[in-house]
Design a protein around this motif. Structure first.
Motif, PDB file in Angstrom:
ATOM      1  N   THR A 168       0.823  -1.389  -0.004  1.00 35.25           N
ATOM      2  CA  THR A 168       0.096   0.025   0.064  1.00 35.25           C
ATOM      3  C   THR A 168       1.054   1.194   0.217  1.00 35.25           C
ATOM      4  O   THR A 168       0.526   2.201  -0.685  1.00 35.25           O
ATOM      5  N   GLY A 169       1.883   1.389   0.689  1.00 43.24           N
ATOM      6  CA  GLY A 169       2.838   2.527   1.016  1.00 43.24           C
ATOM      7  C   GLY A 169       3.467   2.700  -0.396  1.00 43.24           C
ATOM      8  O   GLY A 169       3.644   3.875  -1.100  1.00 43.24           O
ATOM      9  N   PHE A 170       3.989   1.283  -1.179  1.00 40.52           N
ATOM     10  CA  PHE A 170       4.548   1.843  -2.621  1.00 40.52           C
ATOM     11  C   PHE A 170       3.540   2.336  -3.688  1.00 40.52           C
ATOM     12  O   PHE A 170       3.788   3.134  -4.234  1.00 40.52           O
ATOM     13  N   GLN A 171       2.256   1.563  -3.405  1.00 41.37           N
ATOM     14  CA  GLN A 171       1.280   2.181  -4.444  1.00 41.37           C
ATOM     15  C   GLN A 171       1.000   3.681  -4.234  1.00 41.37           C
ATOM     16  O   GLN A 171       0.795   4.447  -5.329  1.00 41.37           O
ATOM     17  N   CYS A 172       0.813   4.147  -2.847  1.00 44.75           N
ATOM     18  CA  CYS A 172       0.424   5.382  -2.611  1.00 44.75           C
ATOM     19  C   CYS A 172       1.629   6.527  -2.760  1.00 44.75           C
ATOM     20  O   CYS A 172       1.399   7.413  -3.417  1.00 44.75           O
ATOM     21  N   GLY A 173       2.960   5.822  -2.746  1.00 46.96           N
ATOM     22  CA  GLY A 173       4.068   6.705  -3.420  1.00 46.96           C
ATOM     23  C   GLY A 173       4.324   6.814  -4.550  1.00 46.96           C
ATOM     24  O   GLY A 173       4.458   7.835  -5.252  1.00 46.96           O
ATOM     25  N   ALA A 174       3.992   5.672  -5.372  1.00 49.55           N
ATOM     26  CA  ALA A 174       4.106   5.852  -6.819  1.00 49.55           C
ATOM     27  C   ALA A 174       3.109   6.730  -7.434  1.00 49.55           C
ATOM     28  O   ALA A 174       3.210   7.645  -8.489  1.00 49.55           O
ATOM     29  N   ILE A 175       1.753   6.644  -7.000  1.00 51.58           N
ATOM     30  CA  ILE A 175       0.711   7.680  -7.346  1.00 51.58           C
ATOM     31  C   ILE A 175       1.072   9.015  -7.157  1.00 51.58           C
ATOM     32  O   ILE A 175       0.906   9.754  -7.993  1.00 51.58           O
ATOM     33  N   ALA A 176       1.516   9.314  -5.873  1.00 51.83           N
ATOM     34  CA  ALA A 176       1.811  10.628  -5.478  1.00 51.83           C
ATOM     35  C   ALA A 176       3.144  11.149  -5.878  1.00 51.83           C
ATOM     36  O   ALA A 176       3.084  12.391  -6.734  1.00 51.83           O
ATOM     37  N   GLY A 177       3.988  10.286  -6.601  1.00 49.92           N
ATOM     38  CA  GLY A 177       5.159  10.454  -7.327  1.00 49.92           C
ATOM     39  C   GLY A 177       4.909  11.124  -8.689  1.00 49.92           C
ATOM     40  O   GLY A 177       5.393  11.915  -9.284  1.00 49.92           O
ATOM     41  N   GLY A 178       4.014  10.204  -9.496  1.00 49.58           N
ATOM     42  CA  GLY A 178       3.435  10.387 -10.629  1.00 49.58           C
ATOM     43  C   GLY A 178       2.759  11.974 -10.670  1.00 49.58           C
ATOM     44  O   GLY A 178       2.740  12.653 -11.675  1.00 49.58           O
ATOM     45  N   CYS A 179       2.065  12.256  -9.721  1.00 45.87           N
ATOM     46  CA  CYS A 179       1.281  13.574  -9.752  1.00 45.87           C
ATOM     47  C   CYS A 179       2.081  14.520  -9.353  1.00 45.87           C
ATOM     48  O   CYS A 179       1.827  15.838  -9.589  1.00 45.87           O
ATOM     49  N   ALA A 180       3.348  14.398  -8.788  1.00 43.74           N
ATOM     50  CA  ALA A 180       4.221  15.419  -8.330  1.00 43.74           C
ATOM     51  C   ALA A 180       4.614  16.577  -9.393  1.00 43.74           C
ATOM     52  O   ALA A 180       4.708  17.714  -9.164  1.00 43.74           O
ATOM     53  N   GLY A 181       5.071  15.906 -10.429  1.00 42.33           N
ATOM     54  CA  GLY A 181       5.506  16.879 -11.648  1.00 42.33           C
ATOM     55  C   GLY A 181       4.379  17.811 -12.165  1.00 42.33           C
ATOM     56  O   GLY A 181       4.561  18.745 -12.474  1.00 42.33           O
ATOM     57  N   GLY A 182       3.097  17.176 -12.152  1.00 40.75           N
ATOM     58  CA  GLY A 182       1.928  18.056 -12.756  1.00 40.75           C
ATOM     59  C   GLY A 182       1.935  18.917 -11.717  1.00 40.75           C
ATOM     60  O   GLY A 182       1.317  20.107 -12.099  1.00 40.75           O
ATOM     61  N   VAL A 183       1.887  18.533 -10.265  1.00 45.48           N
ATOM     62  CA  VAL A 183       1.593  19.781  -9.400  1.00 45.48           C
ATOM     63  C   VAL A 183       2.487  20.839  -9.538  1.00 45.48           C
ATOM     64  O   VAL A 183       2.317  22.096  -9.331  1.00 45.48           O
ATOM     65  N   GLY A 184       3.874  20.285  -9.597  1.00 43.57           N
ATOM     66  CA  GLY A 184       4.875  21.523  -9.759  1.00 43.57           C
ATOM     67  C   GLY A 184       4.985  22.475 -10.920  1.00 43.57           C
ATOM     68  O   GLY A 184       4.953  23.466 -11.155  1.00 43.57           O
ATOM     69  N   ILE A 185       4.287  21.731 -12.300  1.00 39.90           N
ATOM     70  CA  ILE A 185       3.932  22.713 -13.269  1.00 39.90           C
ATOM     71  C   ILE A 185       2.572  23.495 -13.085  1.00 39.90           C
ATOM     72  O   ILE A 185       2.825  24.784 -13.327  1.00 39.90           O
ATOM     73  N   VAL A 186       1.777  23.125 -12.508  1.00 41.80           N
ATOM     74  CA  VAL A 186       0.646  23.924 -11.780  1.00 41.80           C
ATOM     75  C   VAL A 186       1.048  25.040 -11.125  1.00 41.80           C
ATOM     76  O   VAL A 186       0.566  26.333 -11.081  1.00 41.80           O
ATOM     77  N   LEU A 187       2.152  24.820  -9.948  1.00 42.19           N
ATOM     78  CA  LEU A 187       2.631  25.838  -9.176  1.00 42.19           C
ATOM     79  C   LEU A 187       3.382  26.820 -10.160  1.00 42.19           C
ATOM     80  O   LEU A 187       3.447  28.024  -9.609  1.00 42.19           O
TER      81      LEU A 187
END
Length: 182
Positions: A89-108
């Motif tokens: 579960t930790g790996f899955q949550c981290g992978a999803i969050a890591g995939g979203c991090a670049g998009g959130v950075g671009i929005v910022l």
């Protein structure tokens, strides 16, 4: 529906069952540097230089990590699960969050660029400036998007696995119950 399905499955596989601790203090502690980083990013950096881009991605990763931990705490805090399920579960949550991090950075970065446009000589409105910046940033990063996603997923998965290991180390072990004979 907060039954202990994960714990029941663990007893059939013979894994170590732990009670997941409450993580709200950790979420609060991590939210402080992320909020400070967000404030510094929005007030200090102008344009899209390399430092601003790096800080935008780091703040985006922090926001995604906090959101992921808050979801995990809300869903699994105080429940019983085996260590393997916790790691997965930790790996899955981290992978999803890591995939979203670049998009959130671009929005910022688009938000920062739109804020810059508010103070400019033309004084463009925030909404159109934000959309124009977001479109330009997405178009410019489109070629590198697979690499951003892959790196984010790998790094996020590793970070999620590390956080799951830390949670498992802090968790209390649930004693095995002897089967009842009737």
């Amino acid at each position: 529906m907060r039954d202990n399905l994960a714990g029941r499955k663990a007893t059939t596989r013979g894994g170590t069952v732990v009670r997941v601790p409450r993580l709200w203090p950790i979420v609060g502690i991590l939210a402080t540097p992320v909020a400070l980083g967000l404030g510094v990013f929005l007030r200090r950096y102008r344009g899209t230089d390399r430092t601003a881009m790096a800080l935008g991605v780091l703040v985006g990763a922090g926001i995604c990590l906090i959101a992921s931990l808050a979801w995990f705490q809300r869903r699994f805090g105080g429940t019983e699960m085996d260590r393997q399920t916790l790691r997965w579960t930790g790996f899955q949550c981290g992978a999803i969050a890591g995939g979203c991090a670049g998009g959130v950075g671009i929005v910022l970065l688009a938000v920062r660029w739109a804020i810059d446009q508010l103070g400019g000589p033309v004084g463009e409105q925030f909404g159109p400036a934000f959309l124009r910046a977001l479109l330009a940033l997405w178009w410019n990063t489109l070629a590198g998007l697979p690499a951003y996603l892959a790196a984010g997923i790998v790094l996020g998965g590793a970070l999620g696995l590390g956080v799951a290991e830390a949670v498992a180390a802090c968790a209390r072990r649930v004693p095995n119950e002897a089967p009842r004979e009737e």
